[in-house]
Design an enzyme around this catalytic site. Sequence first.
Site, PDB file in Angstrom:
ATOM      1  N   LYS A  27       0.842  -1.210   0.000  1.00  0.00           N
ATOM      2  CA  LYS A  27       0.000   0.000   0.000  1.00  0.00           C
ATOM      3  C   LYS A  27       0.867   1.246   0.000  1.00  0.00           C
ATOM      4  CE  LYS A  27      -1.758   1.650   4.022  1.00  0.00           C
ATOM      5  NZ  LYS A  27      -1.448   3.094   4.191  1.00  0.00           N
ATOM      6  N   ASP A 131      -4.645  12.283  12.578  1.00  0.00           N
ATOM      7  CA  ASP A 131      -5.453  11.066  12.595  1.00  0.00           C
ATOM      8  C   ASP A 131      -5.180  10.326  13.880  1.00  0.00           C
ATOM      9  OD1 ASP A 131      -3.093   9.754  12.270  1.00  0.00           O
ATOM     10  OD2 ASP A 131      -3.384   9.332  10.159  1.00  0.00           O
TER      11      ASP A 131
END
Length: 446
Positions: A27, A131
């Site tokens: 990813k 986050d």
Amino acid sequence: MSDAFQLRSDGPRVRPLRGTVEVGGAKNSSLKLMAATLLAPGRSTIHNVPDILDVHVMAQLLERLGCTVEVEHPDPTLSLRGSGTVSIDVPEDLDPEAPYDLVRRLRASICVLGPLVARCGRARVALPGGDAIGSRGLDMHFQGLEALGAAVHIEHGMVVAEVRDRLGGATLWLDFPSVGATENLLMAAVLTPGWTVIDNVAREPEIGDLCAMLTAMGARIDGVGSSTLEVEGVERLRPVEHTTIGDRIVAGTWAFATAIAGGDVTVVGAGTRHFQIVADKLRTAGAEIETVAVPGEEAFRVRCEGRLRAFDVATLPYPGFPTDLQPFVMALAATAEGTSMITENVFEARFMFAQELARLGADLRTDGHHAVVRGVPALSGAPVVAHDIRAGAALVLAGLAAEGTTTVAEAHHIDRGYPHFVEVLQSLGVDIERVSEATDDPWPAS
Ligand code: UD1
């Protein structure tokens, strides 16, 4: 409604994992490779790109910038590897504005900043915000671009970067070997006239992958794999066809799953080459890990029997122990024999996950960036919540060592990093399913 992953287990090592898992492309590489295609007008093709939400969001972002993107992933009933091909047609003229509605869904979208500044001389990219794993500053990205000749400021929630006169090579030092800053500055430098030296860069294998693709596009980069990258800017790059490296974090996840549940699992598609330190820690804990020969692939086999031993881990930039595997260390330590000490040196807020693990009966205490985990013989199933990709996956793995039912809510976080997560675990013999949960909480936490 929101998806949750629910698994039932009789406790640790009662139902060992058995089988073979195929791992697709990384990813953290694929997203940057997709952004790097912006550097060359024409059609680039990237193979071994994982079928995960983040890739689809990056595809939408590139389309918003003016590209045409085709994403092809194989039918999961034929292969659980979940890796396919992304083709990106990049126009001569890009729209250099990355809006908040897409950027907020994918923090990695900040990596379009460097390519847009290099190609268009200006960019407006929404500030991604923090986050669940920490504040994640961007100061090094901005300072580096300024040193190359751009003026960078924040305006109405957007990062606005504009080349003052012209870009020009410079010597840059990073305070910390940041992965994202290294990638953004490298992608800007390859089209910046003159020599750029970037010192104290991150050395993650995914950066090596990006360098390989940029070099195939015509970039001139020296020092790949070392702490100093020297780049001679070129006027124009050409489109490319490239295959992403295997995902070492997903491979590591399946190694930890086997260590937690016990069993015998072969992982194909990524070797231990890029995580020697992880393999070494797992061996210290009592797992057996060996490279196996699979034609045309990197592969390794993990075998574990009985309860593993406690071990200490400190996360560090590569080649240190990867922070992305730290939650799995904690999950394993929770049922290992003895007391483990875990030190998180990269993302300060990653220990938020400890509170969820404690709901499963883990005996642990955190203080600043240290955690002490006293292993217990078995955890006990409970409803828990995933706050980020790795913490979510680690809660599912902890559930393998928990008696009863463990339900991990907010499973969309896990889908962001793992293609076919539930199906892969099912193929290894785990009793797990995806369920839909009502999201209206009548008793919200105050
Ligand atoms: C990437 C990975 C992430 C991994 C991390 C570290 C992607 C999409 N994500 O994240 O999975 O956990 O590398 O291996 O590839 N920092 C600053 N200022 C900056 C840049 C970073 O203070 O300008 C700090 C961050 O807050 C953090 C640390 O540096 O504490 C590391 O961040 P960085 O290496 O940049 O991670 P990411 O690229 O965001």
